[in-house]
Design a protein around this motif. Structure first.
Motif, PDB file in Angstrom:
ATOM      1  N   ASP A  49       0.908  -1.452   0.104  1.00 37.62           N
ATOM      2  CA  ASP A  49       0.090  -0.244  -0.046  1.00 37.62           C
ATOM      3  C   ASP A  49       0.947   1.272   0.027  1.00 37.62           C
ATOM      4  O   ASP A  49       1.904   1.028  -0.133  1.00 37.62           O
ATOM      5  N   VAL A  50      -0.193   2.582   0.342  1.00 36.97           N
ATOM      6  CA  VAL A  50       1.144   3.621   0.043  1.00 36.97           C
ATOM      7  C   VAL A  50       1.926   3.941   1.027  1.00 36.97           C
ATOM      8  O   VAL A  50       3.313   3.760   0.912  1.00 36.97           O
ATOM      9  N   PHE A  51       1.409   3.317   2.124  1.00 40.16           N
ATOM     10  CA  PHE A  51       3.121   3.165   3.544  1.00 40.16           C
ATOM     11  C   PHE A  51       4.174   2.679   2.863  1.00 40.16           C
ATOM     12  O   PHE A  51       4.911   2.837   3.104  1.00 40.16           O
ATOM     13  N   HIS A  52       4.596   1.405   2.808  1.00 42.54           N
ATOM     14  CA  HIS A  52       4.943   0.425   2.035  1.00 42.54           C
ATOM     15  C   HIS A  52       5.604   1.393   0.835  1.00 42.54           C
ATOM     16  O   HIS A  52       7.058   1.093   1.181  1.00 42.54           O
ATOM     17  N   ASP A  53       5.220   1.150   0.112  1.00 46.00           N
ATOM     18  CA  ASP A  53       6.157   1.824  -1.241  1.00 46.00           C
ATOM     19  C   ASP A  53       6.560   3.404  -0.597  1.00 46.00           C
ATOM     20  O   ASP A  53       7.597   2.948  -1.227  1.00 46.00           O
ATOM     21  N   LEU A  54       5.858   3.698   0.037  1.00 42.61           N
ATOM     22  CA  LEU A  54       6.517   5.248   0.257  1.00 42.61           C
ATOM     23  C   LEU A  54       7.483   5.019   0.943  1.00 42.61           C
ATOM     24  O   LEU A  54       8.979   5.719   1.124  1.00 42.61           O
ATOM     25  N   PHE A  55       7.278   4.845   2.533  1.00 37.09           N
ATOM     26  CA  PHE A  55       8.248   4.353   3.667  1.00 37.09           C
ATOM     27  C   PHE A  55       9.234   4.061   3.173  1.00 37.09           C
ATOM     28  O   PHE A  55      10.833   4.000   4.206  1.00 37.09           O
ATOM     29  N   GLY A  56       8.917   2.676   2.875  1.00 35.84           N
ATOM     30  CA  GLY A  56      10.265   1.319   2.613  1.00 35.84           C
ATOM     31  C   GLY A  56      10.934   2.145   1.286  1.00 35.84           C
ATOM     32  O   GLY A  56      11.784   1.847   1.602  1.00 35.84           O
ATOM     33  N   HIS A  57      10.341   2.645   0.317  1.00 38.32           N
ATOM     34  CA  HIS A  57      11.087   2.540  -1.001  1.00 38.32           C
ATOM     35  C   HIS A  57      11.754   4.075  -1.174  1.00 38.32           C
ATOM     36  O   HIS A  57      12.992   4.587  -2.139  1.00 38.32           O
ATOM     37  N   GLY A  86      16.483  -2.981   3.029  1.00 41.67           N
ATOM     38  CA  GLY A  86      15.228  -3.141   2.023  1.00 41.67           C
ATOM     39  C   GLY A  86      14.263  -2.940   2.402  1.00 41.67           C
ATOM     40  O   GLY A  86      13.707  -3.049   3.939  1.00 41.67           O
ATOM     41  N   ALA A  87      13.547  -2.424   1.774  1.00 38.23           N
ATOM     42  CA  ALA A  87      11.775  -1.412   2.211  1.00 38.23           C
ATOM     43  C   ALA A  87      11.404  -2.505   2.694  1.00 38.23           C
ATOM     44  O   ALA A  87       9.830  -2.367   3.427  1.00 38.23           O
ATOM     45  N   GLY A  88      11.161  -4.134   2.829  1.00 43.31           N
ATOM     46  CA  GLY A  88      10.404  -4.772   3.236  1.00 43.31           C
ATOM     47  C   GLY A  88      10.425  -4.778   4.339  1.00 43.31           C
ATOM     48  O   GLY A  88       9.883  -5.181   4.839  1.00 43.31           O
ATOM     49  N   ILE A  89      11.782  -4.667   5.450  1.00 36.32           N
ATOM     50  CA  ILE A  89      12.276  -4.595   6.256  1.00 36.32           C
ATOM     51  C   ILE A  89      11.420  -3.392   6.890  1.00 36.32           C
ATOM     52  O   ILE A  89      11.020  -3.261   7.813  1.00 36.32           O
TER      53      ILE A  89
END
Ligand code: PHE
Ligand code: CO
Length: 301
Positions: A151-159, A214-217
């Motif tokens: 979602d937007v949180f993973h994509d923005l904050f992670g990546h 890594g963004a997933g982490i």
């Protein structure tokens, strides 16, 4: 991915265009819909439609952001910590256009909205053009700890923070170009493993100790500390061919993490033409996510 794995966003493991199924309405108000591919352009980008986020959406983003930000010191790499503030105020979901202006000044990248996971070719084409696709919708409050797709949180904050780093930014563009080539060579599965074990679940050895990039982490509540400090998972020195042979977990913490020494090492190691490597990997057995092979450089904590 959010709490655990984003089975996608990640080149190669996209679930297909119509996977973003969810009730058309949840919560009240007019929040950006989940998986609205019908409104997307031919390149799968769409409007962010920032005005449609509800107060609850912004509040959920803030809770997610603050939970992760509190954990970064000592666990996230410095490059990430230095740049995370560039996302803007934690109190609301960033406006992609304003964020893109800052990012473009730093590294020539921009972020573009997408309805969810997109086909791998479209994903690669955007990366090759230095455009990072960010899912527009945000998870529901019940999905605070875990959401099955980005979602937007993973994509923005992670990546996005590491896209402010010039070397990492160049790696992501090269990955996109390499993805278009891998599609032609029918080797996307191998290249997806590289994305998974670097962009999503990569660790980096620094003078201060092991850190996550890594963004997933970095967008996961539990895996950040687990990946960096738990004695349980295996940590192996970065090895391109080994990564391409190795399966990964999409519904639990990773059994194995690969550790780079620097973004420069990553960029250089992936610069050669992968054509012969794909051929070589296709001749060898796959490796289970938790396996240790003779020859592996196993790293201690
Ligand atoms: N060098 C790779 C190729 O020839 C492209 C690539 C670069 C892939 C960086 C991933 C990361 O296919
Ligand atoms: Co991701």
């Amino acid at each position: 991915m959010a709490a655990v794995n984003d089975g996608g966003g990640v080149g190669g493991v996209t679930k297909g265009v119509n996977s973003g199924v969810a009730p058309a309405t949840y919560g009240q108000g007019d929040r950006p819909p989940r998986g609205d591919y019908a409104s997307a352009r031919a390149d799968y980008t769409c409007e962010q439609d920032w005005g449609r986020y509800t107060a609850e959406d912004h509040a959920l983003y803030q809770r997610l952001y603050e939970r992760q930000a509190a954990q970064l010191p000592g666990l996230a790499c410095e490059e990430f910590i230095d740049a995370v503030g560039q996302l803007g105020t934690p109190t609301q979901i960033p406006r992609f256009d304003a964020l893109s202006q800052r990012l473009h000044r730093a590294t020539g990248w921009e972020v573009v909205a997408v309805p969810g996971l997109i086909p791998e070719e479209a994903f690669f084409a955007l990366l090759a053009a230095r455009r990072f696709p960010v899912t527009g919708w945000i998870r529901k409050p019940e999905e605070f700890d875990y959401v099955v797709e980005p979602d937007v949180f993973h994509d923005l904050f992670g990546h996005v923070p590491l896209l402010f780093n010039p070397m990492f930014a160049d790696y992501m563009q090269a990955y996109g170009a390499g993805g278009l080539k891998a599609s032609r060579l029918q080797s996307c599965e191998y290249l997806a493993r590289l994305y998974w074990y670097t962009v999503e679940f990569g660790l980096i050895a620094t003078p201060a100790g092991l850190r996550a990039y890594g963004a997933g982490i970095l967008s996961s509540a539990g895996e950040l500390r687990h990946s960096v400090t738990s004695p349980q998972p295996q940590r192996l020195a970065f090895d391109l061919e080994r990564i391409m042979r190795t399966r990964y977990k999409i519904d639990s913490y990773q059994a194995t993490y690969f550790v780079i020494d620097s973004f420069e090492q990553l960029f250089r190691a992936t610069a050669p033409d992968f054509t012969p490597l794909y051929e070589a990997v296709s001749q060898r057995d796959e490796v289970a996510a938790e396996a240790t092979l003779p020859g592996d450089r196993v790293l201690g904590l």
